[in-house]
Motif scaffolding. Structure first.
Motif, PDB file in Angstrom:
ATOM      1  N   ILE A  95       0.836  -1.202   0.000  1.00 36.08           N
ATOM      2  CA  ILE A  95       0.000   0.000   0.000  1.00 36.08           C
ATOM      3  C   ILE A  95       0.869   1.249   0.000  1.00 36.08           C
ATOM      4  CG2 ILE A  95      -1.762   1.302   1.257  1.00 36.08           C
ATOM      5  CD1 ILE A  95      -2.839  -1.308   0.123  1.00 36.08           C
ATOM      6  N   THR A 114      -1.951   8.666   4.620  1.00 35.33           N
ATOM      7  CA  THR A 114      -1.544   7.471   5.348  1.00 35.33           C
ATOM      8  C   THR A 114      -2.651   6.958   6.252  1.00 35.33           C
ATOM      9  OG1 THR A 114       0.690   8.442   5.473  1.00 35.33           O
ATOM     10  CG2 THR A 114       0.242   6.498   6.844  1.00 35.33           C
ATOM     11  N   CYS A 135      -5.348   5.230   2.825  1.00 30.42           N
ATOM     12  CA  CYS A 135      -4.332   4.165   2.779  1.00 30.42           C
ATOM     13  C   CYS A 135      -4.538   3.167   3.916  1.00 30.42           C
ATOM     14  CB  CYS A 135      -2.933   4.769   2.822  1.00 30.42           C
ATOM     15  SG  CYS A 135      -2.564   5.788   1.378  1.00 30.42           S
ATOM     16  N   GLU A 136      -4.645   3.660   5.136  1.00 29.67           N
ATOM     17  CA  GLU A 136      -4.843   2.749   6.268  1.00 29.67           C
ATOM     18  C   GLU A 136      -6.189   2.040   6.173  1.00 29.67           C
ATOM     19  OE1 GLU A 136      -4.893   2.593  11.155  1.00 29.67           O
ATOM     20  OE2 GLU A 136      -4.503   4.511  10.152  1.00 29.67           O
ATOM     21  N   ALA A 159      -5.803  -0.669   3.634  1.00 28.55           N
ATOM     22  CA  ALA A 159      -4.891  -1.705   4.131  1.00 28.55           C
ATOM     23  C   ALA A 159      -5.571  -2.583   5.177  1.00 28.55           C
ATOM     24  CB  ALA A 159      -3.639  -1.057   4.714  1.00 28.55           C
ATOM     25  N   MET A 197       2.302  -1.889   4.411  1.00 30.55           N
ATOM     26  CA  MET A 197       2.265  -0.449   4.204  1.00 30.55           C
ATOM     27  C   MET A 197       3.708   0.016   4.040  1.00 30.55           C
ATOM     28  SD  MET A 197      -0.806   1.202   6.504  1.00 30.55           S
ATOM     29  CE  MET A 197      -0.783   2.718   5.548  1.00 30.55           C
ATOM     30  N   SER A 238       6.315   2.552   4.259  1.00 28.64           N
ATOM     31  CA  SER A 238       6.315   3.760   5.087  1.00 28.64           C
ATOM     32  C   SER A 238       6.736   5.008   4.330  1.00 28.64           C
ATOM     33  CB  SER A 238       7.217   3.567   6.309  1.00 28.64           C
ATOM     34  OG  SER A 238       8.555   3.281   5.928  1.00 28.64           O
ATOM     35  N   ASN A 294       4.057   6.490   1.703  1.00 29.17           N
ATOM     36  CA  ASN A 294       2.792   7.001   2.231  1.00 29.17           C
ATOM     37  C   ASN A 294       3.033   8.398   2.793  1.00 29.17           C
ATOM     38  OD1 ASN A 294       0.301   4.907   2.680  1.00 29.17           O
ATOM     39  ND2 ASN A 294       2.251   3.821   2.527  1.00 29.17           N
ATOM     40  N   SER A 354      -0.409   6.215  12.741  1.00 22.44           N
ATOM     41  CA  SER A 354      -1.131   5.312  11.851  1.00 22.44           C
ATOM     42  C   SER A 354      -0.320   4.038  11.599  1.00 22.44           C
ATOM     43  CB  SER A 354      -1.427   6.021  10.528  1.00 22.44           C
ATOM     44  OG  SER A 354      -2.065   5.160   9.616  1.00 22.44           O
ATOM     45  N   LEU A 355       0.962   4.183  11.275  1.00 27.41           N
ATOM     46  CA  LEU A 355       1.792   3.021  10.981  1.00 27.41           C
ATOM     47  C   LEU A 355       2.035   2.172  12.225  1.00 27.41           C
ATOM     48  CD1 LEU A 355       4.410   4.547   8.510  1.00 27.41           C
ATOM     49  CD2 LEU A 355       2.308   3.297   7.987  1.00 27.41           C
ATOM     50  N   PHE A 378      -1.045   0.139  12.743  1.00 23.37           N
ATOM     51  CA  PHE A 378      -1.199  -0.868  11.697  1.00 23.37           C
ATOM     52  C   PHE A 378      -0.281  -2.063  11.933  1.00 23.37           C
ATOM     53  CE2 PHE A 378      -0.275  -2.910   7.694  1.00 23.37           C
ATOM     54  CZ  PHE A 378      -1.549  -3.150   7.208  1.00 23.37           C
ATOM     55  N   VAL A 393       4.991  -3.147   8.122  1.00 27.01           N
ATOM     56  CA  VAL A 393       5.406  -1.812   7.698  1.00 27.01           C
ATOM     57  C   VAL A 393       6.871  -1.899   7.313  1.00 27.01           C
ATOM     58  CG1 VAL A 393       5.780   0.581   8.385  1.00 27.01           C
ATOM     59  CG2 VAL A 393       3.712  -0.606   9.142  1.00 27.01           C
TER      60      VAL A 393
END
Length: 232
Positions: free
Chosen positions: A161, A166, A170-171, A174, A186, A188, A191, A202-203, A206, A213
């Protein structure tokens, strides 16, 4: 581009859950799609209403990853948000969560004939790539797009993604992809969103619950070309 490294405490949580980090030891290109989300003028280009300045900084990495995925025999998909059908399928969002002026602006700029709908011009899509139009934040939620049909017809198991924002489209995409049993990464530094803190939060969330990630370089180092896979 946002700086990002997985914090030690987050790594510990992931290791307790799955025993290693990341879960992808290798990425089988033949069963992988790079999904680039909402890298449209409306969200990327200078002066547009929902401009994300950091999104311009990830364009070189997205182009580099797209070239590598194609060369390895993988699939590249460019996802664009459209206004067509938005009021019919997502009316309450526009009616109650946006001011009338904001809703009008969104629908006008994401009309498929508008400049805002187009991909940012410094991106490098090819005619062989796939295009998907989505109506909602997530490309994977029911009624938003036909992305699942395209992925299933190609035997895709893992999705990478990239795109903007992000923490929103995107999130959302994902997470929903993971819930549909795809393996998700994802990327990093592919994004972008409106602040370093929002990107990191967010990351972090996730990777604890939904998938991997990785940076662009980490992703490329695990990419196994289709020809090597077939001869193995």
């Amino acid at each position: 581009m946002h700086p990002y490294a997985i914090p030690a405490e987050v790594k510990e949580r992931v290791l307790r859950r799955q025993g290693k980090l990341p879960s992808h030891d290798t990425i089988d290109a033949a069963r992988t799609a790079l999904i680039v989300i909402d890298m449209q003028n409306y969200f990327v280009a200078e002066g547009f209403p929902l401009e994300v300045p950091a999104a311009r900084g990830i364009v070189p990495n997205i182009n580099r990853l797209a070239r590598a995925v194609r060369a390895a025999g993988g699939t590249v998909i460019w996802v664009q948000t459209t206004a067509k059908g938005a009021l019919e399928s997502w009316g309450n969002h526009h009616k109650y969560m946006l001011t009338p002026e904001r809703a009008k602006t969104r629908l006008a700029h994401l009309d498929e004939s508008a400049e805002g709908f187009a991909l940012y011009p410094k991106l490098e899509p090819l005619p062989s790539d796939l295009r998907v139009k989505k109506l909602k934040f997530s490309a994977f939620i029911g009624g938003s797009s036909d992305i699942e049909t395209k992925l299933k017809s190609r035997g895709i198991e893992s999705v990478l993604i990239a795109g903007t924002l992000t923490n929103v489209c995107c999130e959302s995409s994902a997470r929903d992809a993971m819930m549909l049993d795809y393996r998700v990464v994802m990327v990093s530094d592919c994004n972008a969103t409106l602040s370093d803190e929002t990107h990191a939060n967010s990351l972090n969330n996730f990777v604890v619950y939904f998938g991997d990630v990785m940076t662009t370089d980490e992703t490329l180092s695990r990419l196994v070309p289709a020809d090597k896979r077939q001869s193995a």
